[in-house]
Scaffold this active site. Structure first.
Site, PDB file in Angstrom:
ATOM      1  N   CYS A  41       1.050  -1.061  -0.030  1.00 33.24           N
ATOM      2  CA  CYS A  41       0.227   0.097  -0.009  1.00 33.24           C
ATOM      3  C   CYS A  41       0.910   1.327   0.125  1.00 33.24           C
ATOM      4  CB  CYS A  41      -0.914  -0.075   1.155  1.00 33.24           C
ATOM      5  SG  CYS A  41      -0.091   0.244   2.779  1.00 33.24           S
ATOM      6  N   CYS A  44       2.984   1.277   2.948  1.00 37.46           N
ATOM      7  CA  CYS A  44       4.218   0.425   2.666  1.00 37.46           C
ATOM      8  C   CYS A  44       5.418   1.155   1.956  1.00 37.46           C
ATOM      9  CB  CYS A  44       3.795  -1.054   2.062  1.00 37.46           C
ATOM     10  SG  CYS A  44       2.538  -1.836   3.088  1.00 37.46           S
ATOM     11  N   ARG A  48       8.966   1.796   2.761  1.00 34.99           N
ATOM     12  CA  ARG A  48      10.232   1.625   2.185  1.00 34.99           C
ATOM     13  C   ARG A  48      11.163   2.711   1.807  1.00 34.99           C
ATOM     14  NH1 ARG A  48       7.793  -2.440  -2.618  1.00 34.99           N
ATOM     15  NH2 ARG A  48       7.058  -4.078  -1.052  1.00 34.99           N
ATOM     16  N   CYS A 104      -6.532   4.582   2.001  1.00 33.72           N
ATOM     17  CA  CYS A 104      -5.043   5.220   1.830  1.00 33.72           C
ATOM     18  C   CYS A 104      -5.074   5.761   0.580  1.00 33.72           C
ATOM     19  CB  CYS A 104      -4.126   4.545   2.367  1.00 33.72           C
ATOM     20  SG  CYS A 104      -3.938   2.924   1.647  1.00 33.72           S
ATOM     21  N   CYS A 130      -4.278  -0.040   2.430  1.00 37.04           N
ATOM     22  CA  CYS A 130      -3.351   0.190   3.938  1.00 37.04           C
ATOM     23  C   CYS A 130      -4.168  -0.701   5.031  1.00 37.04           C
ATOM     24  CB  CYS A 130      -3.270   1.668   4.083  1.00 37.04           C
ATOM     25  SG  CYS A 130      -2.778   2.619   3.192  1.00 37.04           S
TER      26      CYS A 130
END
Length: 173
Positions: A41, A44, A48, A104, A130
């Site tokens: 998502c 995420c 990262r 999201c 999300c």
């Protein structure tokens, strides 16, 4: 022990170990995406990016660990670990208490000067939601594991910063 921690922070091996650990986290996320079919998502993707910042900080620390550049690396470490923690916490809250209608974003909002989703679309393009829990281990989602991991990294970073400060000498009378 604190002296040992300061000593470690002035050696390239410790910084490379931090970099290797972060790289393993990044590769694990990509493994989940490409081999287990987990869809990242937008949170995420932001996590990262924050971990990439932590990797960059570790590499900066490895360049010249006995110079003041080490302080730049420690500050970068704390900022990146704190941001990772914050994003993972936000995602955990969405997963544990999903809102009725909110979702999201579908596209990440990176700065114009750092369009990671355009430079590395395979890594930084979100395709999931999300609130989806997806993978769990020991009853914890990937976001919950990252809350713990980034929290520990932040505390270690604080300790590393604290030991860099000169300690007052005791008067021996």
């Amino acid at each position: 022990m604190l002296r040992k921690l300061k000593h470690l922070s002035q050696h390239r091996g410790a910084w490379l170990l931090l970099a290797a650990g972060v790289l393993i986290l990044q590769l694990t996320a990509l493994g989940f995406q490409f081999y287990l079919g987990q869809k990242p998502c937008v949170l995420c993707v932001y996590q990262r990016a924050a971990l990439a910042g932590l990797l960059l900080a570790a590499l900066i620390g490895a360049i010249a660990p006995k110079t003041p550049l080490r302080f730049v690396a420690i500050v970068g470490w704390l900022i990146a670990a704190g941001k990772t923690f914050s994003l993972a916490w936000e995602q955990t809250q969405l997963q544990l208490h999903p809102p009725l209608f909110a979702t999201c974003d579908f596209l990440p909002k990176f700065p114009q000067w750092l369009p990671l989703n355009q430079w590395f679309p395979v890594i930084f393009t979100p395709t999931g939601n999300c609130t989806d829990k997806g993978w769990e281990w020991l009853s914890m989602t990937m976001a919950q594991w990252l809350v713990g991991t980034s929290g520990v990294l932040f505390v270690i970073g604080l300790l590393v910063l604290a030991v860099q400060l000169p300690c007052p000498r005791k008067n021996r009378s």
